[in-house]
Design a protein around this motif. Structure first.
Motif, PDB file in Angstrom:
ATOM      1  N   SER A 249      -8.130   5.007   1.499  1.00  0.00           N
ATOM      2  CA  SER A 249      -9.556   4.684   1.632  1.00  0.00           C
ATOM      3  C   SER A 249     -10.213   4.379   0.286  1.00  0.00           C
ATOM      4  O   SER A 249     -11.249   3.709   0.236  1.00  0.00           O
ATOM      5  CB  SER A 249     -10.297   5.839   2.318  1.00  0.00           C
TER       6      SER A 249
ATOM      7  N   GLU B 298      -8.722   2.700  -2.181  1.00  0.00           N
ATOM      8  CA  GLU B 298      -8.268   1.353  -2.546  1.00  0.00           C
ATOM      9  C   GLU B 298      -8.094   1.172  -4.055  1.00  0.00           C
ATOM     10  O   GLU B 298      -8.597   0.214  -4.651  1.00  0.00           O
ATOM     11  CB  GLU B 298      -9.237   0.310  -1.994  1.00  0.00           C
TER      12      GLU B 298
ATOM     13  N   HIS C 121      -4.880   8.291  -1.502  1.00  0.00           N
ATOM     14  CA  HIS C 121      -5.504   8.019  -0.209  1.00  0.00           C
ATOM     15  C   HIS C 121      -5.907   6.542  -0.118  1.00  0.00           C
ATOM     16  O   HIS C 121      -6.577   6.011  -1.019  1.00  0.00           O
ATOM     17  CB  HIS C 121      -6.734   8.903  -0.012  1.00  0.00           C
TER      18      HIS C 121
ATOM     19  N   ARG D  16      -6.918  11.787  -4.052  1.00  0.00           N
ATOM     20  CA  ARG D  16      -7.753  10.596  -3.875  1.00  0.00           C
ATOM     21  C   ARG D  16      -7.055   9.322  -4.340  1.00  0.00           C
ATOM     22  O   ARG D  16      -7.238   8.255  -3.742  1.00  0.00           O
ATOM     23  CB  ARG D  16      -9.074  10.779  -4.621  1.00  0.00           C
TER      24      ARG D  16
END
Length: 368
Positions: A256, A258, A254, A251
């Protein structure tokens, strides 16, 4: 629990379909000759893919059919209750040849001769994907685990598994790699490293160059499985996180989620007053626009400028390319922050364990 099909779905032993031993319920033998899949055959396909009706778990093969029905993974149609499968990451199959030689970094289980019950690998609908279990056990990264699976080196409950994505219960399944049983190490490690300039962001280097694997070599030899969260190029210094918490690492990397990252950049030339606004509005690069979340001019000195940039982009050399595009090439680059984790006064080449507050802030940032 239903038994596992060769594509990782329930209903392996339905009438008219071959089971994992290469025999159909009607009594006939499949082309696999009654043997378990052992890895790659000429043409790059596993022996399981030779069985009539068997569908390897992975990207759709154009025109493949099973018993006259269209492949439910393609766009040609869907079977009730089955969705389409996304292509493998980066649109490629795991490299079998790399999987054959990849190093197994896990610590073997203390008890190597457990009793295997049942009839081979068992599918668990809400279980954990096999490659994720192997990564958690310290065998390799998820990608590396996929390559080892494809190479026929992984066994689950007495059955060699060569297809990707089988879901299992990691607390009940008996998993072996190269014949040695592995177990999941539940202890989590969260470390901050100040990567020195000139060091590679890899755990090993084929050319003998210094890499972060040299810094954590003793920990790895003691049985800890660590991997780096993202990368810094060789000429970039500063904060790099190391962990064995696969979900958190995934995560954090990733885009997405941010997660902001802050850099101190020494650039050529004295920057003008309008540079901050231009960087916040966005700079067009060859792979798309990029903008900063915040910008601060720290100092000017003899034809150079020191600026602080915060952005959540993770593209390769993004800071260097962005500053090059605005006419101020980077002379030195140091990453000082990842989310709530700060480099502070940590010496180059040194490690420190994150405290509970820092770990909690990282989890919160990625929604865990």
């Amino acid at each position: 629990m239903a038994s596992a099909s060769r594509d990782g779905r329930p209903g392996r032993d339905q009438p008219g379909r071959p089971n994992s031993r290469g025999q159909s319920k009607s009594g006939g033998n499949s082309k696999s000759g009654g043997q378990k899949p052992t890895g790659k055959k000429p043409g790059g396909k596993s022996s399981a893919s030779k069985s009539p009706g068997a569908k390897p778990f992975g990207p759709k093969t154009s025109g493949a059919k099973s018993g006259g029905a269209k492949n439910s993974r393609g766009t040609g149609g869907k079977n009730p209750g089955q969705g389409t499968r996304k292509p493998h990451r980066k649109g490629s199959r795991p490299n079998v040849e790399t999987g054959k030689v990849r190093l197994n970094n896990s610590r073997p289980a203390r008890h190597q001769v457990p009793v295997v019950e049942g009839d081979g690998a068992t599918y668990v609908s809400d279980g954990m994907r096999l490659q994720k279990v192997l990564a958690a056990a310290g065998v390799a990264s998820r990608r590396g685990a996929e390559e080892m699976i494809a190479a026929g080196r992984v066994e689950v409950d007495g059955e060699i598994v060569v297809e990707q994505g089988l879901r299992i219960d990691p607390n009940a399944a008996i998993i072996k790699v190269d014949g040695a049983r592995v177990v999941i190490d539940e202890s989590k490690q969260y470390l901050a490293l100040n990567k020195p300039k000139g060091w590679q962001s890899t755990m090993s280097d084929d050319y003998g160059r210094p890499c972060i694997g040299d810094i954590v070599a003793e920990r790895v030899m003691a049985g800890q499985r660590l991997f780096h969260v993202g990368r810094l190029d060789a000429d970039t210094e500063g904060l790099l996180l190391l962990t064995n918490d696969g979900e958190l690492a995934h995560r954090l990397m990733h885009p997405s989620f941010e997660v902001p990252k802050t850099y101190m950049a020494t650039v050529r030339g004295e920057v003008g007053r309008g540079l901050g606004r231009r960087l916040r509005e966005g700079v067009e690069l060859e792979d798309g626009p990029v903008s900063v979340d915040s910008y601060t001019l720290m100092e000017l000195h003899q034809g150079e400028s020191l600026v602080r940039l915060t952005l959540h982009e993770g593209r390769k050399h993004v800071v260097r390319r962005m500053m090059e595009a605005v006419g101020h090439p980077v002379q030195r680059l140091v990453r000082t922050d990842i989310g709530a984790v700060h480099l502070g006064v940590q010496r180059p080449g040194s490690l420190r364990a994150l405290d509970k507050k820092e770990i909690g802030a990282l989890y919160k940032a990625v929604g865990l």
